[in-house]
Scaffold this motif. Structure first.
Motif, PDB file in Angstrom:
ATOM      1  N   GLY A 261      80.001  14.292 -13.323  1.00  0.00           N
ATOM      2  CA  GLY A 261      79.720  15.693 -13.054  1.00  0.00           C
ATOM      3  C   GLY A 261      80.081  16.065 -11.627  1.00  0.00           C
ATOM      4  N   PHE A 262      79.890  15.115 -10.705  1.00  0.00           N
ATOM      5  CA  PHE A 262      80.198  15.341  -9.295  1.00  0.00           C
ATOM      6  C   PHE A 262      81.391  14.515  -8.814  1.00  0.00           C
ATOM      7  CE2 PHE A 262      75.703  16.501  -9.593  1.00  0.00           C
ATOM      8  CZ  PHE A 262      75.737  17.757  -8.982  1.00  0.00           C
ATOM      9  N   ASN A 263      82.024  13.753  -9.727  1.00  0.00           N
ATOM     10  CA  ASN A 263      83.179  12.918  -9.391  1.00  0.00           C
ATOM     11  C   ASN A 263      82.867  11.943  -8.252  1.00  0.00           C
ATOM     12  OD1 ASN A 263      84.721  14.157 -11.391  1.00  0.00           O
ATOM     13  ND2 ASN A 263      85.428  15.735  -9.994  1.00  0.00           N
ATOM     14  N   LEU A 264      81.805  11.157  -8.471  1.00  0.00           N
ATOM     15  CA  LEU A 264      81.342  10.189  -7.480  1.00  0.00           C
ATOM     16  C   LEU A 264      81.161   8.820  -8.118  1.00  0.00           C
ATOM     17  CD1 LEU A 264      78.327  12.195  -5.995  1.00  0.00           C
ATOM     18  CD2 LEU A 264      80.608  12.049  -5.009  1.00  0.00           C
ATOM     19  N   ILE A 265      81.217   7.792  -7.279  1.00  0.00           N
ATOM     20  CA  ILE A 265      80.713   6.468  -7.645  1.00  0.00           C
ATOM     21  C   ILE A 265      79.607   6.161  -6.653  1.00  0.00           C
ATOM     22  CG2 ILE A 265      81.207   4.009  -7.855  1.00  0.00           C
ATOM     23  CD1 ILE A 265      84.068   4.763  -8.631  1.00  0.00           C
ATOM     24  N   GLU A 266      78.432   5.790  -7.186  1.00  0.00           N
ATOM     25  CA  GLU A 266      77.263   5.553  -6.347  1.00  0.00           C
ATOM     26  C   GLU A 266      76.748   4.132  -6.543  1.00  0.00           C
ATOM     27  OE1 GLU A 266      74.446   8.962  -5.823  1.00  0.00           O
ATOM     28  OE2 GLU A 266      75.389   9.617  -7.691  1.00  0.00           O
ATOM     29  N   VAL A 267      75.893   3.712  -5.614  1.00  0.00           N
ATOM     30  CA  VAL A 267      75.266   2.394  -5.678  1.00  0.00           C
ATOM     31  C   VAL A 267      73.824   2.524  -5.208  1.00  0.00           C
ATOM     32  CG1 VAL A 267      75.980   1.728  -3.342  1.00  0.00           C
ATOM     33  CG2 VAL A 267      75.506  -0.049  -5.027  1.00  0.00           C
TER      34      VAL A 267
ATOM     35  N   GLN B 245      86.989  12.809 -12.619  1.00  0.00           N
ATOM     36  CA  GLN B 245      86.362  12.376 -13.866  1.00  0.00           C
ATOM     37  C   GLN B 245      86.329  10.855 -14.020  1.00  0.00           C
ATOM     38  OE1 GLN B 245      87.321  14.625 -17.434  1.00  0.00           O
ATOM     39  NE2 GLN B 245      88.304  16.193 -16.173  1.00  0.00           N
ATOM     40  N   PRO B 246      85.699  10.142 -13.094  1.00  0.00           N
ATOM     41  CA  PRO B 246      85.512   8.697 -13.280  1.00  0.00           C
ATOM     42  C   PRO B 246      84.616   8.432 -14.488  1.00  0.00           C
ATOM     43  CG  PRO B 246      84.152   9.486 -11.476  1.00  0.00           C
ATOM     44  CD  PRO B 246      85.007  10.634 -11.895  1.00  0.00           C
ATOM     45  N   ARG B 247      84.906   7.364 -15.217  1.00  0.00           N
ATOM     46  CA  ARG B 247      84.180   7.074 -16.461  1.00  0.00           C
ATOM     47  C   ARG B 247      83.300   5.832 -16.366  1.00  0.00           C
ATOM     48  NH1 ARG B 247      83.626  11.009 -19.940  1.00  0.00           N
ATOM     49  NH2 ARG B 247      83.470   9.523 -21.623  1.00  0.00           N
ATOM     50  N   SER B 248      83.915   4.682 -16.138  1.00  0.00           N
ATOM     51  CA  SER B 248      83.182   3.410 -16.157  1.00  0.00           C
ATOM     52  C   SER B 248      83.484   2.609 -14.899  1.00  0.00           C
ATOM     53  CB  SER B 248      83.590   2.579 -17.379  1.00  0.00           C
ATOM     54  OG  SER B 248      83.239   3.235 -18.566  1.00  0.00           O
ATOM     55  N   VAL B 249      82.567   1.712 -14.567  1.00  0.00           N
ATOM     56  CA  VAL B 249      82.765   0.827 -13.424  1.00  0.00           C
ATOM     57  C   VAL B 249      82.493  -0.619 -13.830  1.00  0.00           C
ATOM     58  CG1 VAL B 249      82.254   2.529 -11.643  1.00  0.00           C
ATOM     59  CG2 VAL B 249      80.404   1.148 -12.572  1.00  0.00           C
TER      60      VAL B 249
END
Length: 137
Positions: A9-15, A33-37
């Motif tokens: 929704g915000f086009n982020l990858i978080e930890v 639109q990142p999907r999976s990590v």
């Protein structure tokens, strides 16, 4: 231990830590639109799939530095992603091409089709030992 996730929704990858503390944004620039990590703690790598205008498979260090695109051609809706730690391979499934593919996770080379179906709509993939598991919608 840490947990990584995408917020498309915000086009982020978080930890964050497993208990939810020390949450921060790892990657916020250049994502669409990142999907999976998937994470390889031993090598210090973070991998992700992206559906946006330019679908791709990306890699960075766990702190988000040194982003590189490993795959950008012949890919449409990359969904799940998984690491084969023994063989140093990165697997992903694509819901549009109906394939599971893999590459060398260091170089991004030696791309291979592992499974090709029709009308499967692959959603996730996991690799464990000699087995590959996948789900569809």
């Amino acid at each position: 231990g840490n947990i990584y996730w995408t917020d498309h929704g915000f086009n982020l990858i978080e930890v964050a830590r497993l208990n939810g503390s020390f949450r921060y944004v790892v990657i916020s620039q250049g994502l669409d639109q990142p999907r999976s990590v998937a994470v390889h703690p031993e090598k210090g790598y973070l991998f992700w799939t992206e559906w946006g205008q330019t679908p791709c498979i990306g890699r960075a260090h766990l702190d988000g530095s040194e982003k590189v695109v490993l795959v950008s051609l012949g890919i449409a809706w990359p969904n799940g992603i998984s690491i084969d730690y023994e063989e140093n391979k990165l697997y992903w499934c694509d819901a549009r091409t109906d394939k599971i593919e893999r590459i060398d996770l260091e170089s991004g080379g030696n791309r291979e089709i592992v499974l090709s179906g029709s009308n499967v709509d692959m959603f996730s993939v996991a690799v464990f030992g000699a087995y590959i598991y996948w789900s569809d919608r």
